[in-house]
Design an enzyme around this catalytic site. Structure first.
Site, PDB file in Angstrom:
ATOM      1  N   HIS A 178     -49.933-102.512  23.906  1.00  9.14           N
ATOM      2  CA  HIS A 178     -49.395-103.208  22.732  1.00  9.14           C
ATOM      3  C   HIS A 178     -47.888-103.349  22.903  1.00  9.14           C
ATOM      4  CE1 HIS A 178     -53.075-101.946  20.155  1.00  9.14           C
ATOM      5  NE2 HIS A 178     -53.241-103.127  20.716  1.00  9.14           N
ATOM      6  N   GLU A 181     -44.716-101.571  20.881  1.00  4.32           N
ATOM      7  CA  GLU A 181     -44.639-100.120  20.751  1.00  4.32           C
ATOM      8  C   GLU A 181     -43.659 -99.565  21.786  1.00  4.32           C
ATOM      9  OE1 GLU A 181     -48.834 -99.274  20.903  1.00  4.32           O
ATOM     10  OE2 GLU A 181     -49.200-100.355  19.035  1.00  4.32           O
ATOM     11  N   ARG A 232     -47.470-108.146  19.470  1.00  2.00           N
ATOM     12  CA  ARG A 232     -48.357-107.040  19.877  1.00  2.00           C
ATOM     13  C   ARG A 232     -49.236-107.398  21.073  1.00  2.00           C
ATOM     14  NH1 ARG A 232     -52.087-103.058  16.859  1.00  2.00           N
ATOM     15  NH2 ARG A 232     -54.218-103.609  17.383  1.00  2.00           N
ATOM     16  N   ASN A 247     -56.194-103.894  23.451  1.00  6.16           N
ATOM     17  CA  ASN A 247     -56.991-102.727  23.052  1.00  6.16           C
ATOM     18  C   ASN A 247     -58.175-103.101  22.163  1.00  6.16           C
ATOM     19  OD1 ASN A 247     -57.312 -99.987  23.568  1.00  6.16           O
ATOM     20  ND2 ASN A 247     -56.421 -99.396  21.592  1.00  6.16           N
ATOM     21  N   HIS A 300     -49.727 -95.135  22.658  1.00  3.20           N
ATOM     22  CA  HIS A 300     -49.357 -96.144  21.643  1.00  3.20           C
ATOM     23  C   HIS A 300     -48.338 -95.542  20.672  1.00  3.20           C
ATOM     24  CE1 HIS A 300     -52.844 -99.040  22.115  1.00  3.20           C
ATOM     25  NE2 HIS A 300     -53.223 -98.030  22.874  1.00  3.20           N
ATOM     26  N   SER A 301     -47.896 -96.377  19.728  1.00  2.00           N
ATOM     27  CA  SER A 301     -47.217 -95.861  18.543  1.00  2.00           C
ATOM     28  C   SER A 301     -47.681 -96.711  17.358  1.00  2.00           C
ATOM     29  CB  SER A 301     -45.690 -95.930  18.702  1.00  2.00           C
ATOM     30  OG  SER A 301     -45.200 -97.230  18.492  1.00  2.00           O
ATOM     31  N   TYR A 352     -59.052 -96.308  12.159  1.00  8.46           N
ATOM     32  CA  TYR A 352     -59.924 -97.309  11.548  1.00  8.46           C
ATOM     33  C   TYR A 352     -60.957 -97.668  12.606  1.00  8.46           C
ATOM     34  CZ  TYR A 352     -56.166 -99.568  14.114  1.00  8.46           C
ATOM     35  OH  TYR A 352     -55.224 -99.866  15.068  1.00  8.46           O
ATOM     36  N   GLU A 374     -50.958 -91.736  19.533  1.00  4.40           N
ATOM     37  CA  GLU A 374     -50.072 -92.544  18.687  1.00  4.40           C
ATOM     38  C   GLU A 374     -48.794 -91.739  18.506  1.00  4.40           C
ATOM     39  OE1 GLU A 374     -50.474 -95.596  17.534  1.00  4.40           O
ATOM     40  OE2 GLU A 374     -52.629 -95.977  17.723  1.00  4.40           O
TER      41      GLU A 374
HETATM   42 ZN   LIG Z   1     -51.029 -99.733  19.751  1.00  3.41          ZN
END
Ligand SMILES: [Zn+2]
Length: 414
Positions: A178, A181, A232, A247, A300-301, A352, A374
């Site tokens: 992404h 990030e 993203r 992702n 990720h973040s 999610y 994350e």
């Molecule tokens: Zn991400």
């Protein structure tokens, strides 16, 4: 129903005005906490609207959601929140102002060619130059490999750190699938830097190999530096919009839950699994080495979450206890640095539902230990000030060392 009609009409009105998405002047980030499924449903109505960028997803009731809203849509949004009696507040009043803390957002990172810095966010070619330099300077332990070429023609460089030999237990780390990030590549680079350039860490690659891809999505990453900070996706060309969400593009119940089929959405899954050259490159490398890879980490973040499979369902893997135990070891190591914690949960219960994630795919092909990390939010979320880089990479490194100890204990027999 009136609300939706109002939203629809106003969306059409604001959509006829084009806006420069490269500038975030006047953009606000709202934090909204739905108190019921009905309220969550109202929020969901905004997900496909180009004026709304969900920085965190709608998960369940009573959990806050961060949404960046363009100036043109704010009045409309606030009116709907008020009339539906939904709690919200403005978390960031002006996103552009908050970006000023991130140095060099559109300029070059200040780094000598071939070296690394953790006081600024590096551009992709500087990152690759550093990896190439390391391979030159430390040929006994560092090898680099281009596992593919991105859609726009950038080298997807992978670095392998090894004391030699073959078929050793391997820790695999990938970052920045992404694009926005930004804290993820420095975390990956710090692993490389510490292993290769800090002699105290020689023992960390004695029995275990490390494989790191600091930037899986270089086109998107560069686009966030030059044009649109909160991009993203990849930058492949669609018929209307650019890019897919890497992702959501892996072949793990691809195209089922939590992944959009609409190409303009930020979670667009692609027209088929592994439609992107970047995800194909990752897939091919991992399939070739999957028997050696004992730990898969996708960085990720943001949110301070350590997430194990699955994202595509509520089912828990058979070895969920082990995944949790190792997750706690990671957290304890990080906690010891400055007292901060990660939450260790399954992807679906922590974040999610999402299908097509790399972590689920890794698990499905038989890599037992697989996590999505994350990293902490910085600044306001995706925009940590550059002064945050060092504390974050140093803290996370302790977590990686805990991972390493576990892999040695489990897989290295003497
Ligand atoms: Zn991400």
């Amino acid at each position: 129903m009136k609300l939706f009609v109002l939203h629809f009409v106003l969306t059409i009105i604001v959509s006829v005005f084009s806006y420069d998405s490269s500038k975030y002047s006047g953009y606000k980030v709202y934090q909204v906490t739905p108190k019921s499924l009905y309220e969550a449903y109202i929020l969901k109505e905004f997900e496909h609207d180009e004026h709304f960028d969900f920085w965190t997803e709608i998960r369940s009731i009573n959990l806050p959601v961060d949404i960046m809203v363009s100036p043109l849509a704010q009045n409309n949004f606030e009116a709907i929140m008020k009339s539906a009696n939904i709690d919200y507040f403005v978390n960031i009043d002006d996103v552009e102002a908050s970006l000023q803390n991130e140095e060099n957002t559109s300029g070059r990172s200040i780094v000598t060619r071939g070296s690394v810095t953790f006081s600024d966010f590096m551009r992709h070619d500087d990152i690759n130059a550093y990896l190439e330099q390391l391979a030159q300077d430390y040929p006994q332990i560092v090898s680099i490999e281009s596992i593919g070429i991105s859609f726009e023609g950038r080298d997807l460089l992978l670095v392998r750190i090894s004391s030699g030999g073959s078929n050793k237990p391997t820790i695999y780390v990938q970052a920045a699938i992404h694009a926005r990030e930004w804290i993820a590549p420095p975390v990956a680079l710090y692993i490389i830097n510490q292993l290769v350039e800090n002699p105290d860490n020689v023992n960390l690659y004695e029995d275990v190999d490390w494989v790191v891809i600091p930037v899986v999505n270089p086109d998107g990453y560069e686009y966030t530096h030059t044009t649109e900070r909160f991009w993203r996706k990849t930058r492949s060309t669609g018929t209307i919009c650019y890019g897919i969400d890497g992702n959501r593009n892996f072949d793990a119940l691809w195209g089922t839950v939590g992944a959009s089929s609409w190409q303009c959405d930020i979670t667009y899954r692609g027209h088929k699994a592994f439609s992107e050259v970047e995800t194909q490159a990752v897939r091919d490398y991992i399939l070739e080495h999957k028997d050696d890879i004992k730990l898969f980490l996708d960085v990720h973040s943001f949110g301070r979450w350590l997430l194990y499979p699955y994202g595509y369902s509520d089912d828990e893997p058979d070895d969920v206890e082990e995944l949790r135990t190792l997750g706690r070891l990671f957290n304890d190591a990080i906690h010891s640095v400055r007292g901060l914690n990660y939450t260790v949960l399954s992807f679906a219960s922590g974040l999610y539902y999402a299908s097509g994630t790399s972590v689920d795919w890794a698990k499905d092909i038989g890599i037992e230990l697989a996590y999505t990390i994350e990293l902490p939010s910085g600044g306001t979320g995706f925009d940590p000030p550059s002064s945050d880089i060092e504390p974050v990479v140093e803290e996370t490194w302790e977590g990686f060392k805990a991972f390493h100890s576990y892999i040695v204990d489990k897989f290295v027999t003497n």
